[in-house]
Design an enzyme around this catalytic site. Structure first.
Site, PDB file in Angstrom:
ATOM      1  N   ASP A  81      -3.646  11.859  -1.342  1.00 56.23           N
ATOM      2  CA  ASP A  81      -3.791  13.063  -1.519  1.00 56.23           C
ATOM      3  C   ASP A  81      -4.614  13.578  -3.081  1.00 56.23           C
ATOM      4  O   ASP A  81      -4.017  13.423  -4.051  1.00 56.23           O
ATOM      5  CB  ASP A  81      -2.430  13.897  -0.943  1.00 56.23           C
ATOM      6  CG  ASP A  81      -1.770  13.288   0.084  1.00 56.23           C
ATOM      7  OD1 ASP A  81      -2.727  12.765   1.024  1.00 56.23           O
ATOM      8  OD2 ASP A  81      -0.784  13.048   0.267  1.00 56.23           O
ATOM      9  N   ASN A 133      10.240   7.261   0.254  1.00 60.24           N
ATOM     10  CA  ASN A 133       8.883   7.528  -0.933  1.00 60.24           C
ATOM     11  C   ASN A 133       8.453   6.865  -1.821  1.00 60.24           C
ATOM     12  O   ASN A 133       9.215   5.852  -2.615  1.00 60.24           O
ATOM     13  CB  ASN A 133       9.889   9.016  -1.240  1.00 60.24           C
ATOM     14  CG  ASN A 133       8.894   9.854  -2.078  1.00 60.24           C
ATOM     15  OD1 ASN A 133       8.107   9.502  -2.716  1.00 60.24           O
ATOM     16  ND2 ASN A 133       9.045  11.247  -1.655  1.00 60.24           N
ATOM     17  N   ASP A 158     -12.564   9.420  -1.619  1.00 60.70           N
ATOM     18  CA  ASP A 158     -13.995  10.006  -1.300  1.00 60.70           C
ATOM     19  C   ASP A 158     -13.950  11.200  -2.512  1.00 60.70           C
ATOM     20  O   ASP A 158     -15.299  11.926  -2.332  1.00 60.70           O
ATOM     21  CB  ASP A 158     -14.092  10.753  -0.133  1.00 60.70           C
ATOM     22  CG  ASP A 158     -12.886  11.991  -0.045  1.00 60.70           C
ATOM     23  OD1 ASP A 158     -11.594  10.956   0.405  1.00 60.70           O
ATOM     24  OD2 ASP A 158     -12.840  12.534   0.458  1.00 60.70           O
ATOM     25  N   GLU A 178       1.199  -0.760   0.113  1.00 57.08           N
ATOM     26  CA  GLU A 178      -0.101   0.404  -0.151  1.00 57.08           C
ATOM     27  C   GLU A 178       1.076   1.343  -0.092  1.00 57.08           C
ATOM     28  O   GLU A 178       1.838   1.406   1.215  1.00 57.08           O
ATOM     29  CB  GLU A 178      -0.736  -0.141   1.431  1.00 57.08           C
ATOM     30  CG  GLU A 178      -2.081   0.951   1.382  1.00 57.08           C
ATOM     31  CD  GLU A 178      -2.719   1.722   2.226  1.00 57.08           C
ATOM     32  OE1 GLU A 178      -3.790   1.951   2.622  1.00 57.08           O
ATOM     33  OE2 GLU A 178      -1.703   0.953   3.546  1.00 57.08           O
ATOM     34  N   LYS A 181      -4.891  20.873  -7.864  1.00 52.86           N
ATOM     35  CA  LYS A 181      -4.346  22.771  -8.570  1.00 52.86           C
ATOM     36  C   LYS A 181      -4.360  21.299  -9.892  1.00 52.86           C
ATOM     37  O   LYS A 181      -2.958  20.353  -9.607  1.00 52.86           O
ATOM     38  CB  LYS A 181      -3.444  23.088  -7.373  1.00 52.86           C
ATOM     39  CG  LYS A 181      -4.021  24.096  -7.062  1.00 52.86           C
ATOM     40  CD  LYS A 181      -2.907  25.070  -6.331  1.00 52.86           C
ATOM     41  CE  LYS A 181      -3.883  25.719  -5.289  1.00 52.86           C
ATOM     42  NZ  LYS A 181      -2.887  26.146  -4.111  1.00 52.86           N
ATOM     43  N   GLU A 222       4.669   4.261   3.920  1.00 50.08           N
ATOM     44  CA  GLU A 222       4.432   6.615   4.342  1.00 50.08           C
ATOM     45  C   GLU A 222       5.822   6.706   4.087  1.00 50.08           C
ATOM     46  O   GLU A 222       7.020   6.608   4.873  1.00 50.08           O
ATOM     47  CB  GLU A 222       3.846   5.992   5.314  1.00 50.08           C
ATOM     48  CG  GLU A 222       3.601   6.960   6.162  1.00 50.08           C
ATOM     49  CD  GLU A 222       2.944   8.044   5.690  1.00 50.08           C
ATOM     50  OE1 GLU A 222       1.707   7.946   4.808  1.00 50.08           O
ATOM     51  OE2 GLU A 222       2.728   9.155   5.627  1.00 50.08           O
ATOM     52  N   TYR A 249      -9.256   7.383   6.572  1.00 51.81           N
ATOM     53  CA  TYR A 249      -9.924   7.978   6.146  1.00 51.81           C
ATOM     54  C   TYR A 249     -11.626   7.789   5.755  1.00 51.81           C
ATOM     55  O   TYR A 249     -12.255   8.543   5.462  1.00 51.81           O
ATOM     56  CB  TYR A 249      -9.204   8.558   4.221  1.00 51.81           C
ATOM     57  CG  TYR A 249      -8.044   9.644   5.105  1.00 51.81           C
ATOM     58  CD1 TYR A 249      -7.413   9.833   6.107  1.00 51.81           C
ATOM     59  CD2 TYR A 249      -8.234  10.819   3.908  1.00 51.81           C
ATOM     60  CE1 TYR A 249      -6.490  10.365   6.677  1.00 51.81           C
ATOM     61  CE2 TYR A 249      -7.774  12.069   4.757  1.00 51.81           C
ATOM     62  CZ  TYR A 249      -6.556  12.222   5.469  1.00 51.81           C
ATOM     63  OH  TYR A 249      -5.494  12.721   6.347  1.00 51.81           O
ATOM     64  N   GLU A 250     -11.620   6.565   5.282  1.00 51.74           N
ATOM     65  CA  GLU A 250     -13.231   6.103   4.720  1.00 51.74           C
ATOM     66  C   GLU A 250     -13.662   6.157   6.059  1.00 51.74           C
ATOM     67  O   GLU A 250     -14.504   6.983   5.525  1.00 51.74           O
ATOM     68  CB  GLU A 250     -12.481   4.426   4.181  1.00 51.74           C
ATOM     69  CG  GLU A 250     -13.395   3.838   4.173  1.00 51.74           C
ATOM     70  CD  GLU A 250     -13.206   2.526   3.479  1.00 51.74           C
ATOM     71  OE1 GLU A 250     -12.253   1.754   2.527  1.00 51.74           O
ATOM     72  OE2 GLU A 250     -14.355   1.525   2.686  1.00 51.74           O
TER      73      GLU A 250
HETATM   74  C1  LIG Z   1      -4.297  11.026   2.691  1.00 55.39           C
HETATM   75  S1  LIG Z   1      -3.680  10.090   3.687  1.00 55.39           S
HETATM   76  C2  LIG Z   1      -4.809   8.737   3.741  1.00 55.39           C
HETATM   77  C3  LIG Z   1      -3.934   7.164   4.804  1.00 55.39           C
HETATM   78  C4  LIG Z   1      -5.030   6.018   4.996  1.00 55.39           C
HETATM   79  N1  LIG Z   1      -4.472   5.372   3.536  1.00 55.39           N
HETATM   80  C5  LIG Z   1      -5.996   5.916   4.921  1.00 55.39           C
HETATM   81  O1  LIG Z   1      -6.536   6.037   3.534  1.00 55.39           O
HETATM   82  O2  LIG Z   1      -6.795   6.206   5.630  1.00 55.39           O
HETATM   83  C6  LIG Z   1      -2.591   9.950   2.558  1.00 55.39           C
HETATM   84  C7  LIG Z   1      -1.487   9.469   2.606  1.00 55.39           C
HETATM   85  O3  LIG Z   1      -0.523   9.092   1.737  1.00 55.39           O
HETATM   86  C8  LIG Z   1       1.114   9.367   2.518  1.00 55.39           C
HETATM   87  N2  LIG Z   1       1.780   9.758   0.901  1.00 55.39           N
HETATM   88  C9  LIG Z   1       1.278  10.618   0.176  1.00 55.39           C
HETATM   89  N3  LIG Z   1       2.618  10.964  -0.521  1.00 55.39           N
HETATM   90  C10 LIG Z   1       3.055   9.673  -0.511  1.00 55.39           C
HETATM   91  C11 LIG Z   1       4.558   9.695  -1.419  1.00 55.39           C
HETATM   92  N4  LIG Z   1       4.810   9.122  -2.218  1.00 55.39           N
HETATM   93  N5  LIG Z   1       4.988   7.966  -0.726  1.00 55.39           N
HETATM   94  C12 LIG Z   1       4.545   7.590   0.597  1.00 55.39           C
HETATM   95  N6  LIG Z   1       3.903   7.785   1.105  1.00 55.39           N
HETATM   96  C13 LIG Z   1       2.532   9.222   1.209  1.00 55.39           C
HETATM   97  C14 LIG Z   1       0.750  10.241   3.641  1.00 55.39           C
HETATM   98  O4  LIG Z   1       1.706  10.864   4.276  1.00 55.39           O
HETATM   99  C15 LIG Z   1      -0.494  10.159   3.318  1.00 55.39           C
HETATM  100  O5  LIG Z   1      -0.075   9.649   5.406  1.00 55.39           O
END
Ligand SMILES: C[S@@+](CC[C@H](N)C(=O)[O-])C[C@H]1O[C@@H](n2cnc3c(N)ncnc32)[C@H](O)[C@@H]1O
Length: 216
Positions: free
Chosen positions: A120, A98, A156, A44, A124, A69, A195-196
């Site tokens: 995320d 990353n 969402d 994931e 934009k 993460e 988040y869900e």
């Molecule tokens: C909006 S949150 C959703 C978290 C989780 N998947 C959920 O549904 O509850 C998005 C997560 O992705 C992580 N994230 C964003 N870009 C990333 C990347 N390039 N590599 C690893 N993690 C990333 C963010 O730090 C954040 O914790």
């Protein structure tokens, strides 16, 4: 997902290299050795606080899972949750890296499925390249998945979902399953993410798709 700065997070992460692998590049092509079996590997990207990946790992002990993460302050909660499990979660590891560098940690075909949950949205247009379903990320995922590997995506965010449907179709992937309201008839295998749950409580529909790369 941003969390409050936690000065202690780095130390806790460092003290559990058996869960948050500190040098994942050393295991490229050898993840089965880490898990001690040849089970399929599902990852994931953007795992957040780990509710989904921990739930999946507990529900499917015959699959290995890796949650990826970006932030210490977020992944440390996933670590704490794993540590709270009385029997641990032997088929789960976490990486504080990353997702754009996936190719450094996994070789072609080593990942059997990729999950993206509530990524995320980067609304934009000038930030479109940062969306985890942008063409450049699909190209990257194709380098770690097998020739007909799958991406399972929930969000969402209607704008991101529409963008992803287009991006995925234009890339030539097969859309296998598309839901515009996952919880109207929630499948019994669905594991909710943080988040869900949050967006569901607000009455927002959850969008979901499964997409498969096509062998040429
Ligand atoms: C909006 S949150 C959703 C978290 C989780 N998947 C959920 O549904 O509850 C998005 C997560 O992705 C992580 N994230 C964003 N870009 C990333 C990347 N390039 N590599 C690893 N993690 C990333 C963010 O730090 C954040 O914790």
């Amino acid at each position: 997902m941003r969390a409050r700065y936690k000065p202690w997070a780095a130390d806790l992460i460092e003290s559990h290299p058996e869960i948050i692998i500190p040098d994942p590049e050393n295991f490229r092509g050898r993840w089965h050795e880490v898990f001690g079996n040849d089970h399929p590997l599902h990852i994931e990207a953007g795992t957040g606080k780990g509710r989904f990946i921990i739930g999946m790992a507990k529900a499917n002990p015959e699959v290995n899972y890796i949650g990826i993460e970006l932030f210490d302050s977020v992944i440390v909660t996933a670590l704490e949750r794993v540590l709270e499990e009385p029997a641990g979660v032997p088929n789960l590891r976490l990486l504080r890296v990353n997702a754009k560098d996936l190719g450094e940690y996994f070789q072609q075909g080593e990942v059997d499925r990729l999950y993206l949950n509530f990524s995320d949205p980067w609304p934009k247009t000038r930030h479109a390249k940062r969306r985890l379903t942008h063409e450049s990320f699909l190209k990257l995922y194709e380098t770690v998945l097998p020739s007909e590997g799958e991406i399972h995506f929930k969000t969402d965010n209607r704008g991101l979902f529409e963008y992803s449907l287009t991006s995925i179709s234009e890339y030539g992937m097969l859309l296998k399953d598309v839901s515009l309201d996952l919880h109207a008839n929630e499948p019994e295998w669905n594991i909710m993410t943080e988040y869900e749950e949050k967006f569901l409580k607000k009455g927002q529909p959850i969008y979901r798709l499964e997409a498969q790369f096509q062998s040429n």
